[in-house]
Design an enzyme around this catalytic site. Structure first.
Site, PDB file in Angstrom:
ATOM      1  CG  ASP A   1      -1.850   1.182   1.264  1.00 21.31           C
ATOM      2  OD1 ASP A   1      -2.969   1.049   0.731  1.00 21.31           O
ATOM      3  OD2 ASP A   1      -1.471   2.250   1.801  1.00 21.31           O
TER       4      ASP A   1
ATOM      5  CE1 TYR B   1       0.090   7.794   2.495  1.00 22.01           C
ATOM      6  CE2 TYR B   1       0.732   5.573   1.906  1.00 22.01           C
ATOM      7  CZ  TYR B   1      -0.164   6.443   2.490  1.00 22.01           C
ATOM      8  OH  TYR B   1      -1.301   5.949   3.070  1.00 22.01           O
TER       9      TYR B   1
ATOM     10  CE  LYS C   1      -4.083   4.559   0.416  1.00 20.54           C
ATOM     11  NZ  LYS C   1      -2.644   4.362   0.588  1.00 20.54           N
TER      12      LYS C   1
ATOM     13  CG  HIS D   1      -5.167   9.511  -0.011  1.00 22.45           C
ATOM     14  ND1 HIS D   1      -3.802   9.532  -0.165  1.00 22.45           N
ATOM     15  CD2 HIS D   1      -5.373   9.066   1.258  1.00 22.45           C
ATOM     16  CE1 HIS D   1      -3.212   9.111   0.944  1.00 22.45           C
ATOM     17  NE2 HIS D   1      -4.148   8.836   1.822  1.00 22.45           N
TER      18      HIS D   1
END
Length: 283
Positions: A43, A48, A73, A106
């Site tokens: 994931d 990120y 996402k 997200h």
């Protein structure tokens, strides 16, 4: 490993590997190590800022691509039909993959940030449906969607979300939303499964862990999986990466599950999908 069947016919392992806050060097090593030791669900997210590292870790693992389920996402500032397609291609390139297994919105658009939040989410979803039809995405889903966001999306969607990834941990597990999603056969994934570390000071969890001669972390992760929810713990420590995968040599009793279900609020992030980017004050 146990898998959960999605409403589109695909499957997700009930334990995945989270990569939030993993930097370049740590991220490559952690993903490589996780895959080589049994994880098959990875994931990540555009936000990120580690998709390149995740992609490198996947390549370095030597595990066949078809055995790995990769999630990324679309960030909340990039909602809309054209933007969703553009951002998806960026993620695909950074990961250095030919397709994404699971692509999520997200955070939903909301009334605070969009004049017509329903249309923003619907247009984004339409783009994702098209990418899925083209074979670039296997499964599409959402993250941090409440029932109000899902109800609005259902009005225009041709494909039902396969997954809703939400904050879910002892002390804050959104039982009404979980029940709603499970009613519509939308699999729940849990983020922040250890409540930002706040679970470790809880006396009830300490006692239950002692009952089973297990760590508090494993008790929390096991509680999540016994709710038929996918859990994606994150770690860059090899020992913890291995330990998190071994959850099925014990089982919590109904009484223990009920005790954990009814814990008072602990570790809530303060993040709410209807007011982002503001946060509620948390302890």
């Amino acid at each position: 490993m146990k898998k959960l069947l999605l409403n589109d016919g695909n499957e997700l392992p009930i334990i995945g590997f989270g990569t939030y806050k993993s930097n370049e060097e740590e991220g490559v090593d952690a993903v490589k190590f996780a895959l080589q030791n049994g994880y098959r669900l990875i994931d990540t997210a555009a936000f990120y800022f580690n998709e390149e590292a995740v992609g490198k870790g996947i390549k370095a693992s030597g595990i066949p691509r078809e055995e790995i389920i990769v999630t990324t996402k679309l960030w909340r500032d990039c909602l809309g039909y054209g933007s969703a397609k553009k951002e998806f291609e960026k993620s695909l390139k950074k990961l250095d993959l030919d397709y994404i297994d699971l692509y999520l919105i997200h955070w939903p658009a909301n009334a605070k940030n969009y004049n017509n939040w329903q249309k923003a989410n619907a247009d984004t979803w339409r783009a994702m449906e098209e990418l899925q039809a083209e074979g670039k995405i296997k499964s599409i889903g959402v993250s941090n969607f409440w029932q109000e966001h899902l109800d609005a999306l259902f009005k225009t969607a041709n494909v039902k979300p396969a997954v809703n990834q939400i904050e879910f941990h002892p002390g804050y597990w959104q039982p009404e939303l979980t029940a709603f999603c499970q009613k519509y056969n939308i699999v729940i994934e849990a983020w922040s499964p250890l409540a930002r570390g706040r679970v470790f000071d809880n006396k009830t969890l300490q006692q239950i862990a002692k009952n089973h001669n297990q760590s508090i972390a494993k008790v929390c992760l096991r509680w999540i999986t016994q709710h038929h929810v996918v859990v994606i713990p994150k770690s860059t420590t090899h020992e913890r990466i291995l330990d998190n995968l071994n959850l099925f040599d014990f089982e919590l009793t109904k009484e223990e599950m009920n005790l954990i279900d009814n814990l008072p609020e602990i570790g809530f992030s303060g993040e709410l999908p209807n007011i982002w980017p503001e946060r509620l004050p948390v302890d």
